[in-house]
Design an enzyme around this catalytic site. Sequence first.
Site, PDB file in Angstrom:
ATOM      1  N   SER A  25       1.421  -9.601  -0.432  1.00  0.00           N
ATOM      2  CA  SER A  25       0.971  -8.212  -0.301  1.00  0.00           C
ATOM      3  C   SER A  25       1.423  -7.522   0.982  1.00  0.00           C
ATOM      4  CB  SER A  25      -0.551  -8.170  -0.422  1.00  0.00           C
ATOM      5  OG  SER A  25      -1.136  -9.155   0.407  1.00  0.00           O
TER       6      SER A  25
ATOM      7  N   LYS B  64       0.809  -1.219   0.000  1.00  0.00           N
ATOM      8  CA  LYS B  64       0.000   0.000   0.000  1.00  0.00           C
ATOM      9  C   LYS B  64       0.847   1.277   0.000  1.00  0.00           C
ATOM     10  CE  LYS B  64      -4.277  -1.750   0.754  1.00  0.00           C
ATOM     11  NZ  LYS B  64      -5.496  -1.429  -0.002  1.00  0.00           N
TER      12      LYS B  64
END
Lengths: 314, 314
Positions: free
Chosen positions: A303, A53
């Site tokens: 991720s 992110k």
Amino acid sequence: MEIPQINHIREAHERIKPFVHRTPVLTSSYLNSLLGCEIFFKCENFQKVGAFKFRGATNALLSATAEELRNGVATHSSGNHAQALALAAKMLGTKATIIMPNNSPSVKKNAVAGYGADIILCEPTLESRESTLREFVNQSGALFVHPYDNFNIICGQGTAALELIDEVGTLDAVIAPVGGGGLLSGTSIAVKSLLPKAKVYGAEPSGADDAARSMREGSRITQIVPNTVADGLRTTLSELTFSIIRQNVDDIITIDDDKIISSMRLIWERMKIIVEPSSATALAAVIAEKDRLAGSRIGIILSGGNVDLDNLPW
Amino acid sequence: MEIPQINHIREAHERIKPFVHRTPVLTSSYLNSLLGCEIFFKCENFQKVGAFKFRGATNALLSATAEELRNGVATHSSGNHAQALALAAKMLGTKATIIMPNNSPSVKKNAVAGYGADIILCEPTLESRESTLREFVNQSGALFVHPYDNFNIICGQGTAALELIDEVGTLDAVIAPVGGGGLLSGTSIAVKSLLPKAKVYGAEPSGADDAARSMREGSRITQIVPNTVADGLRTTLSELTFSIIRQNVDDIITIDDDKIISSMRLIWERMKIIVEPSSATALAAVIAEKDRLAGSRIGIILSGGNVDLDNLPW
């Protein structure tokens, strides 16, 4: 609704390169031999704030004008996007305000506050999050940076796949987890441009399978009650991410929570790295589709690695 | 009692290079800024079998003659050396037999058996281990490979520091955990030869502080009742490792278990890698000696990453 192209992802990469980690690509001979394929793990768990992110958030802030940033930035999130935006804002000398549900674990609130962001607590419902954010943005003039329904965020997230392909060359398939679809959108644009023959798969928890159902029905499903251990994947696609995924993604593979947890444990035990359940969903997809993928060179985007070590899922 | 020299470590490195992982060296800007120094972590938790022990075991077997290996190899260990010898033997087509205490966790017995080694159970005392081993070796003619009181083992363990220095260049200090002293011995020989000005420190649990006491008293202490979470560091120095450590090591830094555990958690949370308590002892030593080490470039050998995920120490 402008759709990002590969040149936008390349531009994002040039823009964020001085600020983000170029994360390593790891392999495991044990997992390769177990699964009969060759897997390249792009380790975004080693990214700043512990998740991919940070790429999108950094790109969004670097792409904004000084005028847009004049009153700071804001978002609603209790997860990795909150920390990512907080750190990106701190790094670039901008004020971040994060709307968080009042039942957020204090470890998450502390992490966001630790990066110098302001926190506004709201009720733990999507309505309260959105209305609290709207009110704050109206009053403050802050720039709202959506966690995935945002052109620059998607371009930033696509840079992980760009680096992966640059490092390992050709791949037969790339798999990324799918929640709101920012990572999968950016990944799919990069892969389909650079490796036109490669398949792109999304890995999604069965308990939050809006992307799989949306693909099957050809229209976006938003009414789900998510129930999954993969806390990063409980959100639903936006119009923008759905249109990109529909165009570029070959299949969404859904995975039950017990398989997500056993894949997470397999990565911890065999690779000695810490990944969160969302990341493990992508390996679980390889295990579920072992026959289809046998003999392939597979890229996986791990991720993130933010877990509560006092509440592990086993 | 022949003492290994740097050329023996170099030869060991050439010998084992095709069989072991060249493990990565990681850094953490968070920890550097927290501690006011620059730390280079040599990640032997990513080594085969999850620990540096595979270096020594591989070197010991590659250094043995065919005649010596004719009846297989044997050791007593319930820890990483057991798995290391089992896998090295399998890789080189030799039979390994491991004497293990009958109260060893089944996860450890399964790991050893999974590498194809035979297991002989004994009572959980050092006497029973040694007599069972002696009896087996007498009957079978197997080659006994001691976990640390062995020239070739020490040379193999020293190759981790060799690679570290090759990769990062000059260092002001290198810290390795100390249990039986094989890793610290090999590390100290490599460091003092390649970087004569660098300090070498051992990091040892307060609850198994035989090395610190032996150094202080100038003679080897062997009568300790170890009590520490760092299960890889409960053994005592041998004559060989004590003589090397006495010669080369500047200080032994002792660490209480609560500090070992908090350092372990710090590595997990901030570096997103899995290390066992023994590894964390070395970071705990940097934290304990923060003032002395301020501004230094420090190498740390993260010795291994084998933990029971169902029994974490927090």
